[in-house]
Write an enzyme that holds these catalytic residues in place. Structure first.
Site, short mmCIF file in Angstrom:
data_model
loop_
_atom_site.label_atom_id
_atom_site.label_comp_id
_atom_site.label_asym_id
_atom_site.label_seq_id
_atom_site.Cartn_x
_atom_site.Cartn_y
_atom_site.Cartn_z
CG MET A 30 83.44 -33.21 31.97
SD MET A 30 81.62 -33.70 31.80
CE MET A 30 80.81 -32.34 32.68
CG LEU A 33 90.54 -26.68 32.21
CD1 LEU A 33 92.09 -27.32 32.05
CD2 LEU A 33 89.78 -27.72 32.76
CG HIS A 37 88.79 -27.37 36.30
ND1 HIS A 37 88.18 -26.46 35.90
CD2 HIS A 37 88.34 -28.51 36.53
CE1 HIS A 37 87.10 -27.10 35.65
NE2 HIS A 37 86.86 -28.18 36.02
N GLY A 147 87.13 -32.24 42.97
CA GLY A 147 86.71 -31.21 43.80
C GLY A 147 85.87 -31.66 44.70
CE LYS A 149 81.28 -26.58 41.31
NZ LYS A 149 80.24 -27.22 40.86
CD GLN A 153 82.34 -36.15 39.59
OE1 GLN A 153 81.42 -35.97 38.97
NE2 GLN A 153 83.04 -35.27 39.72
CG MET A 184 85.94 -20.74 41.23
SD MET A 184 87.64 -20.25 40.59
CE MET A 184 88.00 -18.75 41.54
CB SER A 186 82.60 -25.25 33.62
OG SER A 186 83.93 -25.96 34.09
O1 PAF Z 1 83.70 -33.66 37.36
C1 PAF Z 1 83.72 -33.63 36.30
O2 PAF Z 1 84.25 -32.91 35.63
C2 PAF Z 1 83.12 -35.07 35.51
O3 PAF Z 1 82.00 -35.30 36.11
C3 PAF Z 1 84.27 -35.96 35.56
C4 PAF Z 1 84.56 -36.50 36.94
C5 PAF Z 1 85.27 -35.42 34.54
C6 PAF Z 1 83.62 -37.15 34.68
O4 PAF Z 1 83.25 -36.84 33.45
#
Ligand code: PAF
Length: 286
Positions: A30, A33, A37, A147, A149, A153, A184, A186
């Protein structure tokens, strides 16, 4: 670096690469960075012919409109960082390109989303799964890098890939930390200087809990260690601390035959919500 905002032009480019026999890794982000990332990009670079990074602040995964509005958007510096990391393709669609029509599908992941982030952020994972599925169709990568972290997800995306038979290899990459231990994120740039110091308590508490858990094998004792660390602190609010099977996310009371156990934490520092985790594998306690 090639920069695309259009799905059609992105697909045209990628089709030509496929015809040339090239395989690519994918890092969905998203934006805003940071080194975390870039570690995903570097791993993808090492394992594939080239890397596609997407930057898209996905509105459907924000259950809090304020959080969406405040999410940092830094496309120009992101572009430069990706360029220097050797990324070949940046895909940054706008909302109309990502969601040309309303999405009516609702995905439910059962027990995987009833705990931790799922409990605290209703609707969040439906939004994540939807956008990741759309991105996988747009990018069609051989491998995708996420990641550790965001451990929950990752568990959900693994289920998504399995249930919908996406032909993509998923790679979980280690948490990257600041020198004082803060994972780390964002969001870290939104923490004020006082909060920044107190924010190190997340990684510290995880470390202490891990030590207690390995010593006693008891989740209850590890939980009381974390409670004791947070109790006297001001400016930080512990939302949860969970010890869970790293695959099923089911709560763990006693270390036993699980291949990997995760210690997961979420806390707010001022109005910034942070998460972190540590994974221990069975060979550490058996
Ligand atoms: O982890 C992220 O930055 C977001 O959840 C992703 C996987 C890009 C989906 O929008």
């Amino acid at each position: 670096m090639h920069f695309f905002t259009s799905v059609t032009l992105l697909k045209q480019y990628l089709h030509a690469q496929r015809m040339a026999g090239r395989r690519w890794g994918f890092v969905p982000t998203m934006g805003a960075l940071h080194e975390g990332h870039l570690s995903l990009v570097r791993q993808s670079e090492a394992e594939n012919d080239f890397t596609v990074v997407s930057i898209y602040v996905n509105p459907t995964q924000f259950n809090n409109p304020d959080d969406l509005a405040k999410y940092p958007r830094t496309l120009e510096s992101d572009r430069q960082m990706l360029e220097s990391a050797g990324c070949e393709v940046l895909f940054a669609p706008d909302d109309a390109e990502m969601y040309p029509g309303p999405v009516r599908l609702r995905m439910s992941f059962g027990a995987l989303e009833e705990v931790m982030e799922g409990k605290f952020r209703p609707g969040h994972f439906n939004g994540v799964a939807t956008v990741v599925a759309r991105l996988f169709h747009m990018v069609e990568p051989a491998a995708a890098y996420f990641g550790q972290k965001d451990l929950q997800q990752f568990a959900l995306i693994r289920q998504l890939v399995q249930d919908l038979a996406f032909p993509v290899r998923l790679v979980r990459c280690p948490v990257v930390r600041e020198t004082d231990g803060l994972a780390m994120s964002s969001r870290n740039r939104r923490i004020d200087p006082d909060g920044r110091q107190v924010a190190t308590v997340l990684s510290y508490a995880l470390q202490e809990a891990e030590e207690a858990l390995l010593k006693t094998k008891s989740a209850g004792i590890a939980r009381s260690v974390v409670g004791g660390i947070f109790y006297p602190l001001e400016g930080v609010f512990l939302e949860y601390f969970e010890i869970a099977d790293a695959y099923t996310l089911e709560p763990v009371e006693v270390l036993a035959g699980q291949p990997e156990v995760a210690l997961c934490i979420a806390a707010s520092v001022g109005d910034v919500r942070l998460i972190d985790n540590r994974i221990i594998s069975r060979d550490r306690w058996q």
